[in-house]
Enzyme design. Structure first.
Site, short mmCIF file in Angstrom:
data_model
loop_
_atom_site.label_atom_id
_atom_site.label_comp_id
_atom_site.label_asym_id
_atom_site.label_seq_id
_atom_site.Cartn_x
_atom_site.Cartn_y
_atom_site.Cartn_z
N CYS A 26 32.98 40.63 27.42
CA CYS A 26 32.72 39.67 26.35
C CYS A 26 33.94 38.79 26.09
CB CYS A 26 32.28 40.40 25.09
SG CYS A 26 30.73 41.31 25.31
N ASP A 27 35.13 39.38 26.14
CA ASP A 27 36.36 38.60 25.99
C ASP A 27 36.44 37.55 27.11
OD1 ASP A 27 37.93 40.17 23.85
OD2 ASP A 27 37.38 41.72 25.30
N ILE A 28 36.21 38.01 28.32
CA ILE A 28 36.32 37.12 29.48
C ILE A 28 35.27 36.02 29.41
CG2 ILE A 28 36.08 37.00 32.00
CD1 ILE A 28 37.27 39.92 31.98
#
Length: 196
Positions: A26-28
């Site tokens: 999700c961060d990426i």
């Protein structure tokens, strides 16, 4: 990061607890959205001379990863069983040296898999007559029966054999195997740097 957008709700084994991915997907993915937003804003600035406000939310980006599940919910309002894709059964099979993963999105691909392991009798078995039923019974019928054939073969042997029959299949690689992958090395995916 994976909790609110529903990713955990569909990840894991049917009947079991939710399982988080150990990667920061999700961060990426939020970063990918941000990069595309910035590039689009720069392109628009070049074309119009005006700036653009780029607004990125990790929750929004992660929720967009649930496109299939959200679409299917809109269609039929059926609760999904964790770990099961009722419209394209996917799962793993044991190999002598690990696991392979395959997907069975059509009756034709299911027929090819049955032929590949000389188990045409499975094609008409009542529990796996439809794509949806194959998803529901992947572990109890497909993994159990096809696994009898795959468990004595290496991942590479299985992939080569199933591919010859037109069955989408791939080796489940370890982190070490990915890190040492000659293809990724040739593609320059890993950069060595001096870092005292």
């Amino acid at each position: 990061e994976q909790v609110m957008p529903g990713i955990l709700d569909v990840t894991g084994e049917a009947g079991g607890p939710p399982v988080a991915s150990v990667t920061g997907l999700c961060d990426i993915f939020a970063g990918v959205h941000a990069a595309f937003g910035v590039l689009a804003a720069l392109h628009a600035r070049d074309a119009t001379g005006r700036g653009t406000f780029v607004d990125i939310s990790m929750y929004d980006a992660a929720a967009s990863l649930m496109e299939r599940e959200l679409m299917l919910w809109e269609f039929d309002r059926e609760e999904r069983l964790r770990g099961l894709d009722a419209y394209a059964p996917v799962g793993t099979l044991n190999a002598a040296d690990g696991h392979v993963a395959l997907i069975l999105p059509t009756d034709e691909i299911w027929r090819r898999l049955c032929q590949a392991v000389s188990r045409e009798d499975l094609f008409a078995r009542s529990e796996v007559l439809t794509v949806k039923s194959r998803s529901l019974h992947f572990a109890t019928v497909i993994r159990a029966e096809i696994g009898k054939w795959t468990s004595g073969k290496t991942r590479r042997e299985i992939v080569e054999h199933f591919s010859a029959f037109g069955v989408p299949v791939g080796e489940v690689q370890s982190v070490r195997e990915v890190f040492e992958c000659p293809h990724l090395e040739a593609r320059g995916m890993f950069v060595n740097i001096q870092d005292p």
